[in-house]
Each structure stands twice: as C-alpha cells, then as structure tokens.
Design a protein around this motif. Structure first.
Motif, PDB file in Angstrom:
ATOM      1  N   GLY A   1       0.831  -1.196   0.000  1.00 29.50           N
ATOM      2  CA  GLY A   1       0.000   0.000   0.000  1.00 29.50           C
ATOM      3  C   GLY A   1       0.871   1.254   0.000  1.00 29.50           C
TER       4      GLY A   1
ATOM      5  N   PRO B   1      -3.817   2.028  -4.621  1.00 30.23           N
ATOM      6  CA  PRO B   1      -4.681   0.917  -5.065  1.00 30.23           C
ATOM      7  C   PRO B   1      -4.010   0.125  -6.189  1.00 30.23           C
ATOM      8  CG  PRO B   1      -5.938   2.966  -4.903  1.00 30.23           C
ATOM      9  CD  PRO B   1      -4.492   3.339  -4.763  1.00 30.23           C
TER      10      PRO B   1
ATOM     11  N   GLN C   1      -7.687  -1.820   6.222  1.00 23.99           N
ATOM     12  CA  GLN C   1      -7.678  -0.944   5.046  1.00 23.99           C
ATOM     13  C   GLN C   1      -7.098  -1.627   3.807  1.00 23.99           C
ATOM     14  OE1 GLN C   1      -6.004   2.965   5.794  1.00 23.99           O
ATOM     15  NE2 GLN C   1      -6.808   2.993   7.892  1.00 23.99           N
ATOM     16  N   TRP C   2      -6.725  -2.892   3.920  1.00 23.39           N
ATOM     17  CA  TRP C   2      -6.129  -3.570   2.772  1.00 23.39           C
ATOM     18  C   TRP C   2      -7.143  -3.813   1.659  1.00 23.39           C
ATOM     19  CZ3 TRP C   2      -2.098  -7.775   4.552  1.00 23.39           C
ATOM     20  CH2 TRP C   2      -1.094  -7.133   5.290  1.00 23.39           C
ATOM     21  N   TYR C   3      -8.415  -3.927   2.012  1.00 25.14           N
ATOM     22  CA  TYR C   3      -9.441  -4.062   0.973  1.00 25.14           C
ATOM     23  C   TYR C   3      -9.394  -2.867   0.021  1.00 25.14           C
ATOM     24  CZ  TYR C   3     -11.881  -8.093   2.958  1.00 25.14           C
ATOM     25  OH  TYR C   3     -12.204  -9.352   3.400  1.00 25.14           O
ATOM     26  N   ASP C   4      -9.161  -1.669   0.577  1.00 27.70           N
ATOM     27  CA  ASP C   4      -9.118  -0.463  -0.257  1.00 27.70           C
ATOM     28  C   ASP C   4      -7.934  -0.501  -1.213  1.00 27.70           C
ATOM     29  OD1 ASP C   4     -11.349   0.470   1.103  1.00 27.70           O
ATOM     30  OD2 ASP C   4     -10.143   1.546   2.594  1.00 27.70           O
ATOM     31  N   VAL C   5      -6.837  -1.118  -0.789  1.00 31.90           N
ATOM     32  CA  VAL C   5      -5.662  -1.221  -1.654  1.00 31.90           C
ATOM     33  C   VAL C   5      -5.929  -2.197  -2.799  1.00 31.90           C
ATOM     34  CG1 VAL C   5      -3.223  -1.857  -1.760  1.00 31.90           C
ATOM     35  CG2 VAL C   5      -4.113  -0.650   0.241  1.00 31.90           C
TER      36      VAL C   5
ATOM     37  N   ALA D   1      -8.817  -2.962  -3.982  1.00 26.28           N
ATOM     38  CA  ALA D   1      -9.772  -2.217  -4.814  1.00 26.28           C
ATOM     39  C   ALA D   1     -10.664  -3.122  -5.661  1.00 26.28           C
ATOM     40  CB  ALA D   1      -9.025  -1.222  -5.712  1.00 26.28           C
TER      41      ALA D   1
END
Length: 230
Positions: free
Chosen positions: A153, A156, A188-192, A194
C-alpha cells in the motif's frame, strides 16, 4: 579438508593425535565450511535490504513488539508450518528492519528467502509480462520458502497487479510463507486491492493463518535526529 590436513601436518602437537581424531577434525571442518557456503548463498539470494539480525531487536515498550511472539517466530516453525506474518505500524517504526532480521534468521535456519519491495515486485511482474516470461517469474517466486513483501500500500492495485498478487498468494497457500509489512492496518487492505471479490479471496489466503506484529511509537528516524541535535 585439504586445508585442514596441511594445518595439522604443520602443527607439531598434532603428531600426537590418533588418526581417527585427525579424520574427525577433517570432517568437522568440511561440514562447517559447506554449511557456511550454503548460508552465504542463501543470504546473497535473499537480497535483504538491511543487515539486520534478531539479536539486535529493540523491545522497548514504546514500540510494543511482542517479545514472546517474536522469539517464537525466530525459531522458524511458522515457516515450516507454511504460515504467514504481517507487520504493521506507522512510517519509520522499524517494520522493514524487523522483516530483514527475520529473513536473516530464516536463512540461518536453512530456508530460502527473497526480499522484494512491493512496488519493485509489481514493476518486475509488469516487465516480465511484456517480455513473455511472467509464468517463469511467478514459478521462481513460488519456489522460495519465505517471500518478504515490504511496503504494502497505500496505492490501489491495478487489474493486472490484483491478478498477479492473487496468483502469488494462491501458489503459496499452505505451501510456502509470506511476510508482509505495511503502514496500513489490515482493515484498510481491501481499499488497496480495490476489488471486493478478489479482496476477499486474497486476504483470506493471507490473514487466516497469519501471525501479526503491530508496532507503535514515534519514528525511529525522528528519534535518531533528535539525539543528534541534542
């Protein structure tokens, strides 16, 4: 063994040693020399970013590393069990240093290791895709006992990067180990990633059998600068 034999021949005291003792010493020296050469090959191949060792880990309470967990990880059993490790914390709290220290100990424990900055890994994968050797590169990554991915990260991922990461993670599932460092909390890894669907698959492969180290405290670089100015 030849070097040791010459050394013994030139040592007057060695003449009193029984021949079986000579043979035992020759074999011990040869085994040690071979082990050292194999270790140097593993350390060279690992390409660790920093010359860090677990003997120099900072366990001060301000950083909050779990001493008992870290000492357990140092045994390498988590690599034998094909588990993963996630190290998260603010910038400059020593995540990369700890990752390299564990990578160094893994080499000393007999495991093959490869260190990669995440940004450099994706650049290498993109170049390999363009040159038609992507499958060969991913196969090479799969063979490594411990793959260290440093600096996950916050940008994305692209569609190609998501697919490549899924293949790498899937190849290592219950077969090899990953060590990932990130300044982002796992939430917050889900946001990375994407992509909700691939995010579920990728994180399930990583997190469900992963140990975690969460570092706290001020930047180590800032503390070093403050000591210099003082």
């Amino acid at each position: 063994m030849a070097d040791t034999l010459i050394e013994l021949q030139n040592n007057p005291e060695a003449a009193e040693m029984p021949h079986p003792d000579w043979l035992g010493l020759l074999v011990d020296r040869e085994v040690t020399a071979r082990d050292n050469r194999r270790l140097m090959r593993r350390l060279t191949g690992a390409k660790l970013r920093q010359a860090a060792t677990i003997e120099n880990v900072d366990y001060r309470p301000a950083r909050d590393p779990d001493r008992s967990l870290f000492q357990t990880l140092a045994t390498g059993q988590w690599i034998r069990d094909h588990n993963h490790l996630v190290i998260v914390g603010p910038t400059s709290t020593g995540k990369s240093w700890l990752a390299c220290a564990l990578g160094n100990k893994a080499c000393r424990n007999g495991f093959s290791v490869l260190y990669k900055r995440v940004s450099r890994l994706f650049a290498d994968l993109a170049q390999a895709r363009g040159e038609g050797r992507l499958a060969r590169l991913i196969a090479a990554l799969e063979r490594v006992n411990l793959l260290v991915l440093d600096g996950w990260g916050p940008e994305p991922l692209t569609a190609d990067q998501r697919r490549d990461l899924l293949e790498i993670v899937d190849d290592r599932y219950d077969k090899r180990s990953l060590l990932i460092t990130s300044q982002l909390p796992v939430s917050q890894w889900y946001d990375v990633i994407a992509d909700p669907t691939l995010g579920d698959v990728i994180l399930d492969r990583i997190i469900h059998n992963a140990h975690r180290i969460e570092l706290k405290g001020d930047s180590l670089r800032r503390r070093a600068d403050d000591r210099i100015q003082a």
